[in-house]
Structures are given as structure tokens and as C-alpha cells.
Design a protein around this motif. Sequence first.
Motif, mmCIF file in Angstrom:
data_model
loop_
_atom_site.group_PDB
_atom_site.id
_atom_site.type_symbol
_atom_site.label_atom_id
_atom_site.label_comp_id
_atom_site.label_asym_id
_atom_site.label_seq_id
_atom_site.Cartn_x
_atom_site.Cartn_y
_atom_site.Cartn_z
ATOM 1 N N HIS A 1 23.578 -30.079 -0.993
ATOM 2 C CA HIS A 1 24.934 -29.859 -0.466
ATOM 3 C C HIS A 1 25.078 -30.487 0.918
ATOM 4 O O HIS A 1 26.082 -31.154 1.221
ATOM 5 C CB HIS A 1 25.243 -28.362 -0.389
ATOM 6 C CG HIS A 1 25.605 -27.738 -1.695
ATOM 7 N ND1 HIS A 1 26.724 -28.096 -2.410
ATOM 8 C CD2 HIS A 1 24.997 -26.762 -2.431
ATOM 9 C CE1 HIS A 1 26.809 -27.385 -3.519
ATOM 10 N NE2 HIS A 1 25.767 -26.566 -3.559
ATOM 11 N N ASP A 2 24.075 -30.283 1.779
ATOM 12 C CA ASP A 2 24.155 -30.782 3.151
ATOM 13 C C ASP A 2 24.074 -32.303 3.207
ATOM 14 O O ASP A 2 24.556 -32.922 4.169
ATOM 15 C CB ASP A 2 23.031 -30.178 4.001
ATOM 16 C CG ASP A 2 23.279 -28.710 4.328
ATOM 17 O OD1 ASP A 2 24.254 -28.143 3.806
ATOM 18 O OD2 ASP A 2 22.484 -28.128 5.094
ATOM 19 N N PRO B 1 24.656 -32.948 -10.846
ATOM 20 C CA PRO B 1 23.617 -32.951 -11.887
ATOM 21 C C PRO B 1 22.244 -32.538 -11.360
ATOM 22 O O PRO B 1 21.519 -31.766 -12.005
ATOM 23 C CB PRO B 1 23.620 -34.408 -12.372
ATOM 24 C CG PRO B 1 25.025 -34.866 -12.143
ATOM 25 C CD PRO B 1 25.415 -34.221 -10.842
ATOM 26 N N GLN B 2 21.878 -33.015 -10.158
ATOM 27 C CA GLN B 2 20.582 -32.632 -9.595
ATOM 28 C C GLN B 2 20.591 -31.165 -9.163
ATOM 29 O O GLN B 2 19.585 -30.460 -9.308
ATOM 30 C CB GLN B 2 20.229 -33.541 -8.415
ATOM 31 C CG GLN B 2 18.767 -33.411 -7.997
ATOM 32 C CD GLN B 2 18.361 -34.450 -6.962
ATOM 33 O OE1 GLN B 2 19.109 -35.379 -6.675
ATOM 34 N NE2 GLN B 2 17.179 -34.282 -6.408
ATOM 35 N N ILE B 3 21.726 -30.701 -8.648
ATOM 36 C CA ILE B 3 21.833 -29.287 -8.281
ATOM 37 C C ILE B 3 21.657 -28.407 -9.515
ATOM 38 O O ILE B 3 20.968 -27.374 -9.475
ATOM 39 C CB ILE B 3 23.196 -29.006 -7.601
ATOM 40 C CG1 ILE B 3 23.191 -29.580 -6.182
ATOM 41 C CG2 ILE B 3 23.482 -27.497 -7.551
ATOM 42 C CD1 ILE B 3 24.509 -29.457 -5.449
ATOM 43 N N LEU B 4 22.251 -28.825 -10.639
ATOM 44 C CA LEU B 4 22.099 -28.062 -11.881
ATOM 45 C C LEU B 4 20.634 -28.018 -12.317
ATOM 46 O O LEU B 4 20.139 -26.975 -12.768
ATOM 47 C CB LEU B 4 22.971 -28.664 -12.981
ATOM 48 C CG LEU B 4 22.918 -27.975 -14.345
ATOM 49 C CD1 LEU B 4 23.259 -26.492 -14.239
ATOM 50 C CD2 LEU B 4 23.858 -28.670 -15.334
ATOM 51 N N VAL C 1 29.425 -30.082 -13.707
ATOM 52 C CA VAL C 1 28.781 -31.135 -14.484
ATOM 53 C C VAL C 1 29.409 -31.285 -15.867
ATOM 54 O O VAL C 1 29.729 -32.395 -16.309
ATOM 55 C CB VAL C 1 27.269 -30.856 -14.613
ATOM 56 C CG1 VAL C 1 26.610 -31.894 -15.538
ATOM 57 C CG2 VAL C 1 26.606 -30.872 -13.250
ATOM 58 N N ASP C 2 29.616 -30.171 -16.577
ATOM 59 C CA ASP C 2 30.069 -30.212 -17.965
ATOM 60 C C ASP C 2 31.518 -29.766 -18.151
ATOM 61 O O ASP C 2 32.009 -29.706 -19.275
ATOM 62 C CB ASP C 2 29.163 -29.326 -18.841
ATOM 63 C CG ASP C 2 27.722 -29.805 -18.830
ATOM 64 O OD1 ASP C 2 27.517 -31.041 -18.778
ATOM 65 O OD2 ASP C 2 26.804 -28.966 -18.873
ATOM 66 N N GLY C 3 32.194 -29.424 -17.079
ATOM 67 C CA GLY C 3 33.588 -29.020 -17.153
ATOM 68 C C GLY C 3 33.777 -27.526 -17.024
ATOM 69 O O GLY C 3 32.859 -26.741 -17.300
ATOM 70 N N PRO C 4 34.978 -27.084 -16.596
ATOM 71 C CA PRO C 4 35.224 -25.665 -16.325
ATOM 72 C C PRO C 4 35.083 -24.763 -17.547
ATOM 73 O O PRO C 4 34.653 -23.615 -17.402
ATOM 74 C CB PRO C 4 36.650 -25.647 -15.781
ATOM 75 C CG PRO C 4 37.271 -26.917 -16.256
ATOM 76 C CD PRO C 4 36.163 -27.907 -16.279
ATOM 77 N N LEU C 5 35.432 -25.231 -18.732
ATOM 78 C CA LEU C 5 35.316 -24.389 -19.922
ATOM 79 C C LEU C 5 33.843 -24.081 -20.221
ATOM 80 O O LEU C 5 33.519 -22.961 -20.632
ATOM 81 C CB LEU C 5 35.982 -25.055 -21.122
ATOM 82 C CG LEU C 5 37.500 -25.239 -21.008
ATOM 83 C CD1 LEU C 5 38.039 -25.900 -22.272
ATOM 84 C CD2 LEU C 5 38.186 -23.898 -20.775
ATOM 85 N N VAL D 1 28.611 -22.221 -11.783
ATOM 86 C CA VAL D 1 29.437 -23.103 -10.958
ATOM 87 C C VAL D 1 28.978 -24.556 -11.139
ATOM 88 O O VAL D 1 29.800 -25.469 -11.313
ATOM 89 C CB VAL D 1 29.365 -22.696 -9.480
ATOM 90 C CG1 VAL D 1 30.107 -23.700 -8.605
ATOM 91 C CG2 VAL D 1 29.935 -21.294 -9.290
ATOM 92 N N ALA D 2 27.656 -24.758 -11.103
ATOM 93 C CA ALA D 2 27.123 -26.108 -11.279
ATOM 94 C C ALA D 2 27.439 -26.641 -12.674
ATOM 95 O O ALA D 2 27.775 -27.815 -12.841
ATOM 96 C CB ALA D 2 25.613 -26.102 -11.031
#
Length: 390
Positions: free
Chosen positions: A276-277, A288-291, A317-321, A312-313
Motif C-alpha cells: 500500500h505504501d 493481485p500481490q496483496i491478495l 482483483v476479481d470484482g465486487p460481486l 476487500v482484496a
Amino acid sequence: MTEDESDLGALLRDLTPQVLGVLVRRGADFAAAEDAVQEALIEALRHWPEDRPDHPRAWLVKVAGRKLLDAQRSAYARERRELRVHLEPEPGPSEQADDTLLLLSRCCHPALTPASAIALTLRAVGGLTTAQIAEAFLVPEATMAQRITRAKRTVGGQRFDRPGEVGAVLRVLYLIFNEGFTGTVDLAEEAIRLTRQLAAATDDPEVDGLLALMLLHHARRRARRTPSGAVVPLAEQDRSLWDTALVAEGVRVLQDALARDALGEYQAQAAIAALHDDAASAEETDWPQILEWYDELLRLAPSPVVALNRAVAVGEVDGPLAGLRQVEGLPADLPRRDAVAAWLHERAGDRAEAARRYALAAERATNAAELEHLTRQAARLRHAGDAGPG
């Protein structure tokens, strides 16, 4: 206060937990040892401005040891019992490390409640006054004094011939950090200071992982609130306000920890914070790396809270749904669940449901700033809905 007085105060504050740790390791009762150290500090304040010793720590150990023996002789004159405190030469590096961890282990003993462990740590290791701790936790000084006294009594009968489990210490330090800034004491900075001490005294990569995590989070402190005190979400923060020196230090500490190939949960959390920083803007965040790191964190420390943050991640990456499907499987009473669901519903285009979820989250808010932020989000969406398309 003169510069010399300030330097002396800082030196005594750093030495206090070290000297207390020595006495506790040698068998002293915790409360009695703390009293003896306080008396030794008074002696230091009397004599050191004119005649500072070459070895301040050894001097304090010696004087505190004498104070402890004097008190023991006075209390147990009839029984002729003395506490065995041998005034041996200055401890070596390994003993100093043991003393630091031993003292923190005692303050963070599993028999204590988290609130009591935090209070005792801040008092005995942090060197804060009871009044300062009480102000930080918004309780009367008498209440905090009773809490600390009970905590001392609880650990007083425990056997401590070796340091306890470092994980318990790290949990308490992280709890202190998350209290943030309240009253006249910045508890986040105090937690960082204590964690630095522990990192210098031990070779545990998870200690460095926690230190890195604190530094990377604390680097954003100036951007987290508006001048009026309103919460600013991470994606909306002015990143020019972030402390780049703290970010650089946090990344360096994290890299050193990861290089030891003993991954733990604090290192994984720090890696997420570093990503994030590292992003110049919210849009450039490497989700993607955070996930991937959240998947690792879920393996290391599975919990509903980690799963919620991972959702959230997933949403990024894959969408809100896809993110909402992850949220649906989590406990309904999980803190922040409704807030995360609201954010995902808004991303999916369902503003009415997002407003409803923000309102639900506001009802469960634990502080005024959070309540104000969530209420404002619900009102914003409702207003947008009333205005209609366009």
C-alpha cells in the motif's frame, strides 16, 4: 527543561526497564523491584547532573539492589531473610536480551486481561506515570492505579525464571499501538519505542515484522484525519503527507526479517502494508500481490477478520460481486462486515443497499470518528439516490 536535563530523562527512561529486568531475573518480587528502581532513579537525579557514572546501567543496578536489600531487611528483620540479589558485573548481551524479554513477558502474562497487561507494560516498561496511562484510556487515575496494583499482584506469585512466549508480548504491543494518540501520550509512538527495544534485544524475525508493520502504518498518520478530525479512507488520503523516511525504514526492517526465512503473521501484514505504501496512488496499488499475501496470512493466522480484509482484496482483483460472496460466508456480527459489504455494493452499483449497509455499520461503530464517517457515507449515497440518475 535544559538540553542536559532532557538527555538525562531520556537515558533514565531507557535504562529503567533494563534495570527492573535484571532484578526480576535475579528473583526479586515485581512490585518490590519496581519500588527499588524508582528509589535508584531518585538517587540518579540527585547525583548524575554533577557526576554521571561511566557505566550508568551498572550504577543503577547496584543502587537498586541495595535499596531492595534494605527494604527486605526492614520488612523481614525478625526472620533474618534477605533477598538474594548479587551485585555481579554488568550483564552481557545475551543476559540483557533475556532481561528485556523477561520483563515484557511478565507484564504480558496470560493470567492478565489485555487491559491490565497494557497498563502494566506502559507503567513498568514504558515508564509512563499512572496519570498519563489513565488519561490515555479515559479513566480516572484512581481506577488505573487499582488496575495496575491488581496486575502486579497477579503476576507477583508467578514463577519467572525464563522469558515467556514472545507471541503474547507482541500481541500486547500491537494492542498498545492500535490505541493511537490519546491524551498527552502518543501510544502508537510508545509502542514503536518498546518494540524497537525488544527488536534490539532479540533475534526473532516476527519482532522485526511487528516493528515494520508499525512503522509502515504510522507513516500515514498525518493523512488519516482531516483538520476537523474526520476519518480519511486510505484510497482518499493525500500521499504527499506520508512519512517517506518511516516507509523506507519499515521496508528495510521487513526485508531483513523476510530474509531469515521464518515467515510469520506480522511479517505478512507488514508486506501488505508495504505494498500500500509503495503505491503512488490508490489506482496503482498492486492488488493481485496483496491478495497473495492475504492468502498467506490466512494460512498463518486464520480468522474472520483476516478473511474480511481478504474479501476487500478479492473485490479489487476479481470484482465486487466476488468480494461480496466472500463476505456472505462470514459471521453477521463481525466488526466492519457491514462497512465492507457497503463498499462492495457501491462498487457493484447498488447504492440503496450500500446506504443501508453503511447505516447498519454506523449503528455498531465503536468511536465517534467512525460513527461520523459511516453516517456521512450513508447520507451521501441516499442523497445521490434521491437526486436520481445523472
